[in-house]
Design an enzyme around this catalytic site. Sequence first.
Site, PDB file in Angstrom:
ATOM      1  N   ASP A 466       0.865  -1.171   0.000  1.00  0.00           N
ATOM      2  CA  ASP A 466       0.000   0.000   0.000  1.00  0.00           C
ATOM      3  C   ASP A 466       0.906   1.227   0.000  1.00  0.00           C
ATOM      4  O   ASP A 466       2.063   1.153   0.425  1.00  0.00           O
ATOM      5  CB  ASP A 466      -0.897  -0.010   1.235  1.00  0.00           C
ATOM      6  CG  ASP A 466      -1.748   1.237   1.343  1.00  0.00           C
ATOM      7  OD1 ASP A 466      -2.441   1.563   0.370  1.00  0.00           O
ATOM      8  OD2 ASP A 466      -1.677   1.892   2.393  1.00  0.00           O
ATOM      9  N   ASP A 663      -1.227  -0.752   6.351  1.00  0.00           N
ATOM     10  CA  ASP A 663      -1.329  -0.253   7.729  1.00  0.00           C
ATOM     11  C   ASP A 663      -2.683   0.310   8.069  1.00  0.00           C
ATOM     12  O   ASP A 663      -2.974   0.561   9.231  1.00  0.00           O
ATOM     13  CB  ASP A 663      -0.273   0.836   7.977  1.00  0.00           C
ATOM     14  CG  ASP A 663      -0.747   2.201   7.496  1.00  0.00           C
ATOM     15  OD1 ASP A 663      -1.250   2.279   6.351  1.00  0.00           O
ATOM     16  OD2 ASP A 663      -0.630   3.176   8.256  1.00  0.00           O
TER      17      ASP A 663
END
Length: 773
Positions: A466, A663
């Site tokens: 990501d 995250d």
Amino acid sequence: MRTKNSLLKQKSFLLDVEGMKCGGCVRSVEQTLLSQPSVANASVNLVARTAWLELKDPEQPLEQILVALKDRGFPAKERIISPFERTSLEKIDTSNEWWNQWRQLLVAIFLLLLSVIGHLAEGGKLDIPILGTLPFHASLATFSLIGPGLSILKRGAKAAIALTPNMDTLVGLGVSSAYLASLVALIWPKVGWPCFFNEPVMLLGFVLLGRFLEERARFRTSLAIKQLVQLQPETARLVLENNEIREVRVGALRPGEKLQLLAGDRIPVDGIVLEGHSAVDISSLTGEPLPLEASPGTELVSGSLNLEASLILEVKRVGAETALARIIGLVEQAQARKAPIQGLADRVAGKFCYGVVGLSLTTFLFWWKLGTRLWPQVLYASGQGFLSSHHDHGLHSTLGSNAETPLGLALQLAIAVLVVACPCALGLATPTVITVASGQAARNGWLFRGGDVIEMAASIKNIVFDKTGTLTIGRPLVARCIKTKEPSQMLQLAASLEENSRHPLAHAILQEAQRQKLSLLKTVDARTYPGKGLAGKIEGIDEIVRVGTPQWLASEDVQWTFDIKEATDGSETIVAVSKGQQLLGLILIDDQIRKNVDIALNRLRTNGLNLNMLSGDRREAVQQLGAELGFKSNQIAWQLLPEEKLTKLEELKVNGSVAMVGDGINDAPALAASDLGIAIGTGTQIAQESADLILLGDRIEGLPDALLLARRTMSKIKQNLSWAFGYNLIALPIAAGALLPKYGLLLSPPIAALLMAISSITVVLNALSLRTT
């Protein structure tokens, strides 16, 4: 099957199980657990002596399961996750266990020495006649069996009665057979058998020595947990309402209370700093070498070390809710959950004892009824060669040396088969390595959720990152100021006005002003224009100050002398600052790249991994970051919704197993759907709960090392399994007399016992070598 449930959800439990000695015990415990209707999944660790299990109903009590284990000879109790209560209990248990081990070993060695002295006296080397008599040797053997050997005999008999033979069963059969055969020869001399009472003494001495050394090595494998537990102080300095300081037990603290932390104190709970400034060492938990600068508002976690000055801390989380307790729970769970490769060893070890008993019986019948007829010379050559000791003093001799009867030789070889067999090495091959690797990873701030996760991490081919919060730090920061003659003055005016806003961009400007130690000016009037910016007056300045988008300032007739598109690359957020109709300059704000990300990515590429970046961010920002970090155009995607990330992951799985690094909350579905979910420790709680591997802190450069550790771990496991299988494939035929007809070589039971012990110790020491490589 991989599971992603947390111990903290109370669906998973960890049990401390007593009485496990080998792979057969592991299989027996596991079968007992899985036979219970309330157990959905179970995994047993021989090294840690634990069982990890998942219940179908989290509210169902454990009593029935514990009773079932006790009935099978494996008393168990639930592991206390909170480090507060466990610290003192652990010291007591360790002390008692080591005392019992030492006591048994010392008695066995003392009896062994007496046996050696007795043989010297029998051979005329020492003038102590009473020590050279058969009654003396019979007494030593009896004391060995009812003393240090009694627990082995009891456990072996109980396992045999339950039809789950283990290592104790094999050793018990070996020593009791030698003892009973010698006893028959002593009482009825007419049978013509030699007495070999020294064999039980030597067997038990070598077996207990091997187990003690093995236990010592195993003790080192669990040091990581003990070191983590030691990070939890037992007392804390509680600040009362009248500012009086009282020292109290950490377990008595409650959220909302205040603590005083002196320089050099370990932080006992999770909390937020209320007063004071200090440097805090967090390396024990995250591996981060640089200290954290703590000031009011900074959140500190238990186990960290206050370095410089006193702090006042407000308690936020205590007991099992603290970061330290969660880390301990994750490491314990990792050490208990087995790798799929262990399944083969467990299945073999579970049936191994049956095979050994069968081979021993076959060996006995073969050499008694057939072998000595085919090769009659073996009765006179069986004492030759370095594998068998050779001495004969009347009726008392080493079992099988210069055997004169088929029955005596058959008995020797059958006992050697029982003793040389080593299911312990098979049982220890995988869990010792997993235990060491999990502890080593925890010391570096990498938390694997289990052996299955380590095995998956070793096979990863593709990694998906990501962008926001993973490759970048996840919050906007001022990158630079352009088109300004006085950047400090422009930043001071912008920060003074932005103090009235809670927008993330305002926070970035204020943080930069604080970093440059710029004092803020008093604002007389400030007004927010949603989606555009702020405008207001600042004390001492007559003109209106505006901070906002370039388009808004242009609509307010602020003068421009350049093209914004040519002045920036389009990936950054632009904040314009003006005083009256005069443009003071532009502040460029962007999400900064994490430190050492480029190094980490290059190392991963060097290791042959295919890297991709999926993000929900805008196209320009993703392309700019991708180009900077070396991603190809077909390795990046932007403006993706969570479900679109899942689709991309499924496409990548065609090329091999996929790991997802994220995250945020929007990363949780992808983390759960990937073959290996990896969460950055500074991310959200839900991301960490969905992940298999957690990198504590914000050091993403630890990812290549974590994956390398996983690969080295699997290499050690394969080495151990090869050794354990290879040892038994070679040692068992030799013990059964395969080399006796042609070479006159056989394994005497004492040598067989020594080889068995060495086999187990070798497996454990090979696992411990992970700590030094």
